[in-house]
Design a protein around this motif. Sequence first.
Motif, PDB file in Angstrom:
ATOM      1  N   TRP A 319       0.811  -1.225   0.000  1.00 50.78           N
ATOM      2  CA  TRP A 319       0.000   0.000   0.000  1.00 50.78           C
ATOM      3  C   TRP A 319       0.843   1.273   0.000  1.00 50.78           C
ATOM      4  CZ3 TRP A 319      -1.246   3.721   3.986  1.00 50.78           C
ATOM      5  CH2 TRP A 319      -2.387   4.501   3.717  1.00 50.78           C
ATOM      6  N   ASP A 320       1.999   1.219   0.635  1.00 50.16           N
ATOM      7  CA  ASP A 320       2.837   2.413   0.774  1.00 50.16           C
ATOM      8  C   ASP A 320       4.304   2.012   0.656  1.00 50.16           C
ATOM      9  OD1 ASP A 320       2.918   5.156   0.975  1.00 50.16           O
ATOM     10  OD2 ASP A 320       2.866   5.214   3.165  1.00 50.16           O
ATOM     11  N   SER A 321       4.657   1.525  -0.525  1.00 47.43           N
ATOM     12  CA  SER A 321       5.994   0.983  -0.776  1.00 47.43           C
ATOM     13  C   SER A 321       7.091   1.937  -0.320  1.00 47.43           C
ATOM     14  CB  SER A 321       6.155   0.699  -2.269  1.00 47.43           C
ATOM     15  OG  SER A 321       7.496   0.394  -2.576  1.00 47.43           O
ATOM     16  N   PRO A 347      15.861   5.210 -20.319  1.00 46.79           N
ATOM     17  CA  PRO A 347      15.939   4.938 -18.878  1.00 46.79           C
ATOM     18  C   PRO A 347      14.531   4.768 -18.306  1.00 46.79           C
ATOM     19  CG  PRO A 347      16.313   7.271 -19.282  1.00 46.79           C
ATOM     20  CD  PRO A 347      16.217   6.615 -20.636  1.00 46.79           C
ATOM     21  N   VAL A 348      14.289   3.636 -17.666  1.00 45.75           N
ATOM     22  CA  VAL A 348      12.948   3.298 -17.185  1.00 45.75           C
ATOM     23  C   VAL A 348      12.951   3.191 -15.660  1.00 45.75           C
ATOM     24  CG1 VAL A 348      11.071   1.614 -17.274  1.00 45.75           C
ATOM     25  CG2 VAL A 348      12.436   2.080 -19.333  1.00 45.75           C
ATOM     26  N   LEU A 349      11.958   3.824 -15.054  1.00 43.84           N
ATOM     27  CA  LEU A 349      11.733   3.714 -13.617  1.00 43.84           C
ATOM     28  C   LEU A 349      10.748   2.586 -13.333  1.00 43.84           C
ATOM     29  CD1 LEU A 349      11.100   7.499 -12.817  1.00 43.84           C
ATOM     30  CD2 LEU A 349      13.191   6.227 -12.305  1.00 43.84           C
ATOM     31  N   ALA A 350      11.013   1.829 -12.277  1.00 47.32           N
ATOM     32  CA  ALA A 350      10.055   0.842 -11.780  1.00 47.32           C
ATOM     33  C   ALA A 350       9.111   1.552 -10.814  1.00 47.32           C
ATOM     34  CB  ALA A 350      10.772  -0.306 -11.080  1.00 47.32           C
ATOM     35  N   GLY A 351       7.842   1.709 -11.211  1.00 48.89           N
ATOM     36  CA  GLY A 351       6.887   2.479 -10.422  1.00 48.89           C
ATOM     37  C   GLY A 351       6.226   1.636  -9.338  1.00 48.89           C
ATOM     38  N   TYR A 352       6.955   1.352  -8.276  1.00 45.90           N
ATOM     39  CA  TYR A 352       6.439   0.468  -7.225  1.00 45.90           C
ATOM     40  C   TYR A 352       5.243   1.069  -6.494  1.00 45.90           C
ATOM     41  CZ  TYR A 352      10.776  -2.150  -7.909  1.00 45.90           C
ATOM     42  OH  TYR A 352      11.809  -2.876  -8.441  1.00 45.90           O
ATOM     43  N   ALA A 353       5.268   2.377  -6.243  1.00 45.91           N
ATOM     44  CA  ALA A 353       4.140   3.001  -5.544  1.00 45.91           C
ATOM     45  C   ALA A 353       2.867   2.895  -6.371  1.00 45.91           C
ATOM     46  CB  ALA A 353       4.458   4.460  -5.233  1.00 45.91           C
ATOM     47  N   ALA A 354       2.971   3.112  -7.670  1.00 48.56           N
ATOM     48  CA  ALA A 354       1.797   3.024  -8.539  1.00 48.56           C
ATOM     49  C   ALA A 354       1.301   1.594  -8.638  1.00 48.56           C
ATOM     50  CB  ALA A 354       2.143   3.568  -9.929  1.00 48.56           C
ATOM     51  N   ALA A 355       2.208   0.656  -8.837  1.00 47.61           N
ATOM     52  CA  ALA A 355       1.813  -0.748  -9.008  1.00 47.61           C
ATOM     53  C   ALA A 355       1.192  -1.317  -7.743  1.00 47.61           C
ATOM     54  CB  ALA A 355       3.026  -1.585  -9.422  1.00 47.61           C
ATOM     55  N   GLY A 356       1.608  -0.829  -6.582  1.00 45.08           N
ATOM     56  CA  GLY A 356       1.100  -1.365  -5.324  1.00 45.08           C
ATOM     57  C   GLY A 356      -0.371  -1.088  -5.087  1.00 45.08           C
ATOM     58  N   ARG A 357      -0.917  -0.082  -5.751  1.00 44.13           N
ATOM     59  CA  ARG A 357      -2.341   0.237  -5.589  1.00 44.13           C
ATOM     60  C   ARG A 357      -3.108   0.043  -6.902  1.00 44.13           C
ATOM     61  NH1 ARG A 357      -2.662   5.476  -1.467  1.00 44.13           N
ATOM     62  NH2 ARG A 357      -1.057   4.764   0.005  1.00 44.13           N
ATOM     63  N   ASP A 358      -2.623  -0.846  -7.725  1.00 44.13           N
ATOM     64  CA  ASP A 358      -3.254  -1.083  -9.027  1.00 44.13           C
ATOM     65  C   ASP A 358      -4.547  -1.877  -8.847  1.00 44.13           C
ATOM     66  OD1 ASP A 358      -3.941  -1.578 -11.634  1.00 44.13           O
ATOM     67  OD2 ASP A 358      -2.079  -2.617 -12.161  1.00 44.13           O
ATOM     68  N   PRO A 359      -5.705  -1.288  -9.127  1.00 45.87           N
ATOM     69  CA  PRO A 359      -6.972  -2.024  -8.952  1.00 45.87           C
ATOM     70  C   PRO A 359      -7.100  -3.213  -9.888  1.00 45.87           C
ATOM     71  CG  PRO A 359      -7.358   0.085 -10.044  1.00 45.87           C
ATOM     72  CD  PRO A 359      -5.932   0.091  -9.584  1.00 45.87           C
ATOM     73  N   ARG A 360      -6.353  -3.235 -10.967  1.00 41.41           N
ATOM     74  CA  ARG A 360      -6.393  -4.373 -11.889  1.00 41.41           C
ATOM     75  C   ARG A 360      -5.827  -5.625 -11.223  1.00 41.41           C
ATOM     76  NH1 ARG A 360      -5.033   0.232 -13.538  1.00 41.41           N
ATOM     77  NH2 ARG A 360      -5.952   1.275 -15.330  1.00 41.41           N
ATOM     78  N   GLU A 361      -4.972  -5.423 -10.240  1.00 44.55           N
ATOM     79  CA  GLU A 361      -4.355  -6.540  -9.526  1.00 44.55           C
ATOM     80  C   GLU A 361      -5.021  -6.791  -8.182  1.00 44.55           C
ATOM     81  OE1 GLU A 361      -1.700  -9.684  -8.690  1.00 44.55           O
ATOM     82  OE2 GLU A 361      -2.163  -8.639 -10.560  1.00 44.55           O
ATOM     83  N   TYR A 362      -5.378  -5.731  -7.469  1.00 46.12           N
ATOM     84  CA  TYR A 362      -5.816  -5.871  -6.086  1.00 46.12           C
ATOM     85  C   TYR A 362      -7.296  -5.550  -5.872  1.00 46.12           C
ATOM     86  CZ  TYR A 362      -0.767  -5.831  -5.482  1.00 46.12           C
ATOM     87  OH  TYR A 362       0.579  -6.109  -5.585  1.00 46.12           O
TER      88      TYR A 362
END
Length: 440
Positions: A319-321, A347-362
Amino acid sequence: MDPSGAAVQAEAAALRESAAACPVLLPGDVPGVVITRHRELRDFLADPAVAKNARHFAAFQRGEIPAQWQLNAFALVSGMTTADGDDHRRLRGLATKAFTPRRVAAMRPWIEKLTGDLLAELPGRRDADGVVDLRRWFAYPLPMGVICELLGVDTAYRDRLHGLTHRMVSTSTTAAEAMAAQVGIHEVLAQVVADRRAAPGEDLTSALIAVRGGGHGPDGEGDTEGDAREETEGESGRDAGHGREQDALPGGDRGSAPERLSDDELAGTLLLMIVAGHETTLNLITNAVRALCAHPEQLALVLAGEVTWDAVVEETLRWDSPVANFPFRYPTADLVVDGVTVPRGTPVLAGYAAAGRDPREYGQDAGRFDVTRPAARHLAFGHGAHYCLGAPLARLEAVIALRNLYRAYPGLRLAVPDATLPPLPGFIGNSVGELPVRLG
């Protein structure tokens, strides 16, 4: 990307709903991309067509990146975090021995004692109004003490290392400040190495120095590649490192020449361990306490024994990476992510904060902090070959910290409104800069 980090979660949500792969401008107006959704990020992190080494960074190779750039440390440091293939397996294997399940478990009594000592000191840290900054006096010294014990870093260096790494990872500093912090960190680490050369101990730095010299680690030999595989196979985190347990520190000869570690790789490995070993766990503990203060009904379930502290840690990670956006990965060929083309060398950032609240997953309640949520595979520790080596240790520290904190001070509460807490500067780390509480 907002370099101030003033609204990390709001920015993450906007990016996630815009696209799975969002073009962004990094500091210095450097074009980049952030991957924002769980499934796409998981697949991207494990894609063999994605690299970590800056030789794949197209703009850097073309000479378009300033010599002084805020994010140079993430792109150019020499070590496992910027290595690929055989180099990555070699470097990771050398460090894996410090994080086997048996070694992590053996640190439990020491972590428990340090936690108890810090908690006993908290009442004396209160100001005239009875308020104590829990981040400064508890969430910070615990993981910093643990990682420095593991590395053999003298207590005299710890506060300086924290201040320097804080400036280095903050995207709100100037390029000159970030570069100066890098120089300062390397000066301190050079002294740490000199100390351990003069007086080797049973610590990871001494073991890595032995490897650098072609010698043997203090504990003999072991299968470093096997342990590295075990750490990456448990990518959900709960099974990370389970399987065969080899406890030898680096440097063992497996029947051929010992693995070698260059001076730059030694410095880069120590830098990675210091930063990842305390900044992320500091944020994890801070974020968990903040979440529980804002959700007293969730805390009540834990204190009643209906939910475990492990569940609190996992939900906080989702929820709050502790890390919002981690630099960098580079596609080695044009890559299509959910219909968006990410050009080779971006250069690519891994968006952990965004992915952690992804409604498609959770699900549609992904934005809600819920410690009773069924166990889910989050990405807060990464995925694939670069899955966080210290994940088991971070989890152990956080569980011990939270359980003992609330056992000692079950009435702990925020001393100021949550909305007034100052965000941690920058879009890489994700937390608040201070956590003023009343112990109750």
